[in-house]
Write a protein that holds these residues in place. Sequence first.
Motif, PDB file in Angstrom:
ATOM      1  N   VAL A 118      -4.021 -65.394   4.885  1.00 49.12           N
ATOM      2  CA  VAL A 118      -4.405 -65.082   3.508  1.00 49.12           C
ATOM      3  C   VAL A 118      -5.426 -66.109   3.011  1.00 49.12           C
ATOM      4  N   ASP A 119      -5.229 -67.367   3.365  1.00 52.65           N
ATOM      5  CA  ASP A 119      -6.117 -68.433   2.903  1.00 52.65           C
ATOM      6  C   ASP A 119      -7.298 -68.690   3.834  1.00 52.65           C
ATOM      7  N   ASN A 120      -7.139 -68.334   5.116  1.00 44.35           N
ATOM      8  CA  ASN A 120      -8.141 -68.750   6.105  1.00 44.35           C
ATOM      9  C   ASN A 120      -8.808 -67.600   6.862  1.00 44.35           C
ATOM     10  N   GLY A 121      -8.341 -66.369   6.676  1.00 44.80           N
ATOM     11  CA  GLY A 121      -8.937 -65.254   7.402  1.00 44.80           C
ATOM     12  C   GLY A 121      -8.530 -65.245   8.863  1.00 44.80           C
ATOM     13  N   PRO A 122      -9.265 -64.522   9.684  1.00 41.81           N
ATOM     14  CA  PRO A 122     -10.444 -63.702   9.355  1.00 41.81           C
ATOM     15  C   PRO A 122     -10.103 -62.544   8.422  1.00 41.81           C
TER      16      PRO A 122
ATOM     17  N   THR B 104      -0.968 -57.856  10.354  1.00 46.02           N
ATOM     18  CA  THR B 104      -0.027 -57.387  11.374  1.00 46.02           C
ATOM     19  C   THR B 104       0.027 -58.410  12.498  1.00 46.02           C
ATOM     20  N   GLU B 105       1.254 -58.795  12.899  1.00 44.72           N
ATOM     21  CA  GLU B 105       1.451 -59.734  13.993  1.00 44.72           C
ATOM     22  C   GLU B 105       2.315 -59.106  15.074  1.00 44.72           C
TER      23      GLU B 105
ATOM     24  N   LEU C 256      -6.505 -60.519   8.021  1.00 45.81           N
ATOM     25  CA  LEU C 256      -6.091 -60.071   6.697  1.00 45.81           C
ATOM     26  C   LEU C 256      -6.989 -58.917   6.279  1.00 45.81           C
ATOM     27  N   TYR C 257      -6.377 -57.743   6.181  1.00 45.33           N
ATOM     28  CA  TYR C 257      -7.114 -56.551   5.770  1.00 45.33           C
ATOM     29  C   TYR C 257      -6.958 -56.321   4.273  1.00 45.33           C
ATOM     30  N   THR C 258      -8.068 -56.001   3.626  1.00 42.70           N
ATOM     31  CA  THR C 258      -8.030 -55.435   2.288  1.00 42.70           C
ATOM     32  C   THR C 258      -8.167 -53.926   2.451  1.00 42.70           C
ATOM     33  N   LEU C 259      -7.168 -53.189   2.011  1.00 44.35           N
ATOM     34  CA  LEU C 259      -7.120 -51.737   2.180  1.00 44.35           C
ATOM     35  C   LEU C 259      -7.435 -51.078   0.842  1.00 44.35           C
TER      36      LEU C 259
END
Length: 211
Positions: free
Chosen positions: A94-98, A207-208, A118-121
């Motif tokens: 959330v803080d570092n991406g990608p 997703t991990e 981190l996806y913005t949907l």
Amino acid sequence: MRLLNRFIVPAASLAVLMGCGGSQPPLSEELPQQQVDPCAPEGHIHREPEGDWCHCDRGYMAPEEQLACVVDPHYTPREGFDFGDDGDHACWHVDNGPYATVTASESRRPRADAFHTLYTLNLRPVDGQYTGTFQFKAFGTGDFIVYLSQNVPFAVREGERVVASVAEKPTTACSGLQHMVGLELTESVIYTFTLGPTSLPQLQMVTEYFP
């Protein structure tokens, strides 16, 4: 633990067999596609250019020598789902991406399956609320955790088949991610994630994978 093996029927081998018999009808007439799924009822068949294979249900496996799903003698029913660090590592993204942004569409299903991203949907409006369906190609076989910025309706499908979540719980690791969904997915299978309907036009997702 993998729950399937691939049983490949090479097209080249079929061509050699047909060539030995002289004049033969086309392959599509000689070998019509089976109407009965040989992997059912404990799984279902995937028909792909490189060969057919069985995607077996949890607790079953595909033997190498045939298209079928049989009991996996090494399967142990799980007790609960391990959410690991409860979102600490996902919050790092959330803080570092990608970072990546995808927008839902009525005409297509955009991909949202980059590793540790981190996806913005951006969802689309439907009947006064918002929803979106995105493709997710599993990059391994095993446990996956989907971290969402809000607890919203979340459905996973493989084609028309509903894939049930193993477990769900809230997370307080960071304000950017609020909810976790545990899934068991299969490598190289393409799933769809549908989020909503919700009053929110935009969500975030990480997703991990835990083999």
